[in-house]
Design an enzyme around this catalytic site. Structure first.
Site, mmCIF file in Angstrom:
data_model
loop_
_atom_site.group_PDB
_atom_site.id
_atom_site.type_symbol
_atom_site.label_atom_id
_atom_site.label_comp_id
_atom_site.label_asym_id
_atom_site.label_seq_id
_atom_site.Cartn_x
_atom_site.Cartn_y
_atom_site.Cartn_z
ATOM 1 N N GLU A 140 83.876 13.428 52.141
ATOM 2 C CA GLU A 140 82.564 13.112 52.716
ATOM 3 C C GLU A 140 81.459 13.931 52.056
ATOM 4 O O GLU A 140 81.592 15.136 51.884
ATOM 5 C CB GLU A 140 82.590 13.422 54.223
ATOM 6 C CG GLU A 140 81.273 13.093 54.921
ATOM 7 C CD GLU A 140 81.287 13.397 56.416
ATOM 8 O OE1 GLU A 140 82.293 13.937 56.914
ATOM 9 O OE2 GLU A 140 80.277 13.103 57.072
ATOM 10 N N GLU A 240 78.165 8.077 63.361
ATOM 11 C CA GLU A 240 78.447 9.497 63.624
ATOM 12 C C GLU A 240 77.098 10.111 64.002
ATOM 13 O O GLU A 240 76.430 10.738 63.183
ATOM 14 C CB GLU A 240 79.039 10.140 62.368
ATOM 15 C CG GLU A 240 79.648 11.505 62.628
ATOM 16 C CD GLU A 240 80.195 12.147 61.357
ATOM 17 O OE1 GLU A 240 81.320 12.648 61.389
ATOM 18 O OE2 GLU A 240 79.488 12.168 60.319
HETATM 19 O O1 LIG Z 1 78.665 16.661 59.858
HETATM 20 C C1 LIG Z 1 79.582 15.879 59.569
HETATM 21 O O2 LIG Z 1 79.327 14.779 59.054
HETATM 22 C C2 LIG Z 1 80.945 16.204 59.824
HETATM 23 O O3 LIG Z 1 81.826 15.454 59.451
HETATM 24 C C3 LIG Z 1 81.262 17.450 60.567
HETATM 25 O O4 LIG Z 1 82.612 17.573 60.809
#
Ligand SMILES: O=C(O)C(=O)CO
Length: 260
Positions: A140, A240
């Protein structure tokens, strides 16, 4: 068409995580979690939720020998839990993060050449582990300006370069558009480039500023959704994000930004 998922760590925060997962599942989304070791796995299993991603390690780092060994060891533990939950993707960051999202081994300035080479080696081993065990590790991109100062390989361009250089099906990008907007911008082009090279394992979204649901800030997510549809993206788009108010409403705003 893509699939929608919601990160259970950031919505319905007055409920235990397995209850959050149930609410997200009942609303028709797949579910993401972060550190599985903090959760009641049996309770999560009982929700019947479809898990799309979780953190793929507990400790460790991509760039130093001991850290890499610990990363691999805890990634193996995470694979077992992923099998238990039926979770196909295991998420990685440029270095281990503490409970506040801060790097346990922060880097001042840019990653050095030896760090890039070591990260390539560690990610190749993780990709092999993924291929051997039937899961995909995703690396990520994060942002260092607001949420994760000191994380190496934070830029989307860095994660893209590493995933492309490793070039194995067991490793893909988790292209986080919230972090990319803060770090780099130019999101449509970024999506096109990463998709064109076949490197996207999943996409995560939240608006900027505030990291709340789509529609609360400056990112034109309906336009991103049209780009994904035009490209024929068939992976997962996961919210998210914190809910700006009511969590059910945040989920509906996310759905409507991505399904029009
Ligand atoms: O901040 C984020 O995107 C995360 O994945 C933290 O775990």
């Amino acid at each position: 068409m893509y699939t929608l998922a919601v990160c259970a760590e950031m919505v319905f925060r007055d409920l235990p995580v397995h209850e959050r997962a149930r609410r997200i599942h009942d609303a028709g989304f797949q579910v993401e979690i972060w550190d599985w070791s903090r959760h009641d796995l049996a309770a999560l299993e009982r929700t019947g939720a479809v898990f799309s991603s979780m953190t793929g390690y507990l400790r460790g780092s991509l760039t130093d020998r001991d850290g890499a060994a610990e990363l691999l060891r805890t990634a193996e533990e995470s694979v077992k839990v992923a099998h238990q939950l039926g979770c196909p993707r295991l998420n990685l960051h440029g270095t281990g993060l503490d409970g506040d999202g801060l790097p346990v081994a922060p880097v001042a300035g840019e990653a050095t050449g030896p760090m890039w080479i070591a990260a390539h080696r560690t990610l190749t081993r993780l990709a092999e582990l993924g291929e051997r065990t039937g899961v995909t590790f995703t690396l990520e991109n994060l942002n260092t300006a607001v949420d994760h100062p000191g994380v190496p390989f934070a830029k989307a361009a860095d994660t893209l370069a590493l995933v492309e250089a490793v070039d194995r099906p067991g490793l893909r990008m988790n292209l986080d558009l919230y972090h990319a907007q803060i770090g780099e911008g130019n999101l449509t082009e970024l999506v096109r480039r990463a998709h064109g090279r076949g490197l996207i394992g999943e996409i995560q979204v939240a608006d900027v500023p505030g990291r709340r649901e789509p529609g609360t800030g400056e990112i034109n997510y309906p336009a991103i959704a049209r780009t994904l549809a035009d490209l024929g993206y068939e992976g997962t788009v996961a919210m998210e994000a914190w809910a700006s108010g009511d969590s059910d409403l945040a989920l509906e705003r996310f759905r409507s930004a991505f399904t029009g």
